[in-house]
Enzyme design. Structure first.
Site, PDB file in Angstrom:
ATOM      1  CB  CYS A  44      18.015   0.644 -11.227  1.00  0.00           C
ATOM      2  SG  CYS A  44      19.261   1.920 -11.193  1.00  0.00           S
TER       3      CYS A  44
HETATM    4  C1  UGA Z   1      15.558   2.585  -8.303  1.00  0.00           C
HETATM    5  C2  UGA Z   1      15.233   2.320  -6.828  1.00  0.00           C
HETATM    6  O1  UGA Z   1      14.082   3.084  -6.456  1.00  0.00           O
HETATM    7  C3  UGA Z   1      16.405   2.696  -5.941  1.00  0.00           C
HETATM    8  O2  UGA Z   1      16.122   2.360  -4.585  1.00  0.00           O
HETATM    9  C4  UGA Z   1      17.648   1.937  -6.407  1.00  0.00           C
HETATM   10  O3  UGA Z   1      18.794   2.297  -5.654  1.00  0.00           O
HETATM   11  C5  UGA Z   1      17.909   2.267  -7.853  1.00  0.00           C
HETATM   12  O4  UGA Z   1      16.771   1.897  -8.638  1.00  0.00           O
HETATM   13  C6  UGA Z   1      19.123   1.495  -8.276  1.00  0.00           C
HETATM   14  O5  UGA Z   1      19.078   0.251  -8.269  1.00  0.00           O
HETATM   15  O6  UGA Z   1      20.170   2.110  -8.511  1.00  0.00           O
HETATM   16  P1  UGA Z   1      15.551   4.793  -9.834  1.00  0.00           P
HETATM   17  O7  UGA Z   1      15.845   3.883 -10.994  1.00  0.00           O
HETATM   18  O8  UGA Z   1      16.306   6.056  -9.675  1.00  0.00           O
HETATM   19  O9  UGA Z   1      15.716   3.997  -8.449  1.00  0.00           O
HETATM   20  O10 UGA Z   1      14.046   5.213 -10.005  1.00  0.00           O
HETATM   21  P2  UGA Z   1      12.678   4.970  -9.250  1.00  0.00           P
HETATM   22  O11 UGA Z   1      12.298   6.194  -8.534  1.00  0.00           O
HETATM   23  O12 UGA Z   1      12.687   3.697  -8.507  1.00  0.00           O
HETATM   24  O13 UGA Z   1      11.718   4.820 -10.504  1.00  0.00           O
HETATM   25  C7  UGA Z   1      11.897   3.750 -11.426  1.00  0.00           C
HETATM   26  C8  UGA Z   1      10.804   3.761 -12.457  1.00  0.00           C
HETATM   27  O14 UGA Z   1       9.564   3.416 -11.865  1.00  0.00           O
HETATM   28  C9  UGA Z   1      10.580   5.127 -13.123  1.00  0.00           C
HETATM   29  O15 UGA Z   1      10.349   4.925 -14.493  1.00  0.00           O
HETATM   30  C10 UGA Z   1       9.345   5.658 -12.429  1.00  0.00           C
HETATM   31  O16 UGA Z   1       8.614   6.558 -13.216  1.00  0.00           O
HETATM   32  C11 UGA Z   1       8.571   4.375 -12.186  1.00  0.00           C
HETATM   33  N1  UGA Z   1       7.612   4.453 -11.059  1.00  0.00           N
HETATM   34  C12 UGA Z   1       8.056   4.673  -9.810  1.00  0.00           C
HETATM   35  C13 UGA Z   1       6.259   4.277 -11.305  1.00  0.00           C
HETATM   36  O17 UGA Z   1       5.838   4.060 -12.455  1.00  0.00           O
HETATM   37  N2  UGA Z   1       5.380   4.323 -10.256  1.00  0.00           N
HETATM   38  C14 UGA Z   1       5.799   4.522  -8.979  1.00  0.00           C
HETATM   39  O18 UGA Z   1       4.954   4.535  -8.073  1.00  0.00           O
HETATM   40  C15 UGA Z   1       7.163   4.714  -8.759  1.00  0.00           C
END
Ligand code: UGA
Length: 415
Positions: free
Chosen positions: A259
């Site tokens: 995403c």
């Molecule tokens: C993301 C959004 O958080 C959701 O709200 C959205 O609905 C979704 O995309 C989408 O568009 O469908 P997601 O891809 O499941 O959700 O994952 P996240 O939890 O957002 O993490 C994304 C990436 O960022 C991961 O690689 C995670 O490890 C990284 N991340 C996240 C960090 O490096 N640091 C953080 O503090 C948070």
């Protein structure tokens, strides 16, 4: 309500399953017949907490023929993918267009079509509605249209669907929005109603902001690392300011998944195409693309020549809680290791099968086997990595598994 959900991918499965759990009559539609048969048997095609239970117990119809279900549906949710899959700065509208055309042909006069697929602002008006109207019926007059973006996080998607912080509805007219608002009336959260393109923009702005927060803290983290400052303490110190907030400030190897990277690229692409160069968003992406490769730089501080060395990888999923490896930051790290001549051994509790399809050439094994490598890189924040014995090892940590500090040599990426 009688609902059809088209596309049994990630969003469609969660949407269909949760709406069925809430007592709606749901038909899940997908062209992938094998997947449909599996769902009918109550099997869960993806690894997602809580989903299997719902699929096993909810009354959920599943089929591969779109026409028959649409005719009797009050609401049709379009949940097919728009990822071009090649890293380009655009979205792929082939599936959405096919589905819109099929709905246009099949639906009855009172059907509401709801776009949940992630599409850049104006797509519903410029591309989808003309296809829905192909057989002469008029959107907003003969049938309704809404845009209803999802904000689900993989690994928490069921929980997020059932307890959202807000529901965003973009509506072609009040009547359309009223039907959807009625479906969601039991949810105890604000329901925000706008026009179609505003709802589309909210989805992109939301993911772009989250991505920016991560690249921001990673950039601060890269500075802190040089100054021997623990970025997590800095994040804690700024997070108490409610204007900043303490969420999504975990520095590490950058954001992956299906995403954030693709939505950021699509927003940049659209912005450039309408004559505005979004420099900040471009840099959010650039910082992210360089971040995971810092792991290699830190590793080479301790093993300058990686040729023939056994390098262990802990974690292949793009984040913990999922078997999804799409745009996992492990991909870039492993490519770099292989091009430096290293031998890679990897372990992930659930994502090895998916990763093997991308990298059949590396070795997969248990966590213990990986620990026997010359050095270990931690790339996913799986809880179980906190209970491994790192004594005597060289560990480069991209995900802050603090237990690994007991290693002989320990390097955190931003701490
Ligand atoms: C993301 C959004 O958080 C959701 O709200 C959205 O609905 C979704 O995309 C989408 O568009 O469908 P997601 O891809 O499941 O959700 O994952 P996240 O939890 O957002 O993490 C994304 C990436 O960022 C991961 O690689 C995670 O490890 C990284 N991340 C996240 C960090 O490096 N640091 C953080 O503090 C948070």
């Amino acid at each position: 309500m009688n609902i059809s959900v088209i596309g049994a991918g990630y969003v469609g499965l969660i949407t269909g399953a949760c709406l069925a759990k809430l007592g709606n009559q749901v038909t899940l539609i997908d062209t992938d017949k094998e997947k449909i048969e599996a769902i009918k048997r109550g099997e869960c095609p993806i690894f997602e907490k809580g989903l299997e239970d719902i699929l096993r117990t909810a009354q959920l119809d599943a089929r591969s023929d779109i026409g028959s279900a649409i005719k009797t549906s009050e609401i049709s949710f379009v949940c097919v993918g728009t990822d071009p899959g090649d890293g380009s700065y655009s979205i792929d509208l082939r599936s959405v267009s096919e589905v819109a055309e099929a709905i246009g042909e099949a639906s009855n006069d009172h059907c509401l079509t709801v776009i949940k697929s992630t599409v850049v602002p104006e797509t519903t008006e410029e591309v989808i509605i003309p296809l829905l109207e192909k057989n002469g019926r008029k959107a907003g007059v003969d049938f309704g249209v809404c845009v209803n973006p999802e904000f689900l996080r993989e690994g928490f998607a069921v929980e997020d669907f059932l307890n959202p912080d807000r529901i965003v509805i973009g509506e072609i007219n009040k009547q359309s929005g009223d039907i959807l608002a009625d479906l969601y009336k039991g949810f105890g959260c604000p329901i925000l109603r706008f026009d179609l393109r505003t709802a589309e923009a909210i989805k992109y702005a939301s993911n772009a902001f989250l991505a920016a927060k991560i690249s921001f803290i990673n950039e601060i983290g890269n500075i802190c690392k040089e100054l021997s400052i623990d970025t997590y303490n800095v994040a804690k110190g700024i997070g108490y300011d409610p204007r900043i907030g303490d969420k999504f400030l975990n520095a590490g190897i950058g954001f992956g998944g299906s995403c954030l990277p693709k939505d950021l690229r699509a927003l940049i692409g659209q912005s450039v195409s309408i004559g505005y160069r979004p420099r900040l968003l471009e840099e959010v992406l650039n910082v992210n693309e360089a971040q995971n490769l810092r792991m290699i730089r830190l590793l080479k501080k301790h093993i300058p020549d990686l040729r023939g060395k056994n390098i262990g990888i802990l974690g292949l999923a793009f984040k913990a809680g999922t078997d999804d490896v799409r745009e996992s930051k492990a991909i870039g790290v492993i490519n770099a290791l292989l091009s430096e001549g290293a031998k890679v051994r990897a372990y992930d509790p659930v994502a090895m099968d998916n990763f093997r399809r991308l990298f059949p050439e590396i070795t997969y094994g248990s966590a213990e086997a990986v620990l026997a490598s010359d050095a270990i890189l931690i790339l996913t924040e799986w809880q179980e990595f906190a209970s491994l014995d790192y004594a005597g090892k060289i560990v480069i940590d991209g995900k802050r598994i603090l237990k690994a500090r007991r290693a002989k040599i320990y390097e955190g990426i931003c701490w």
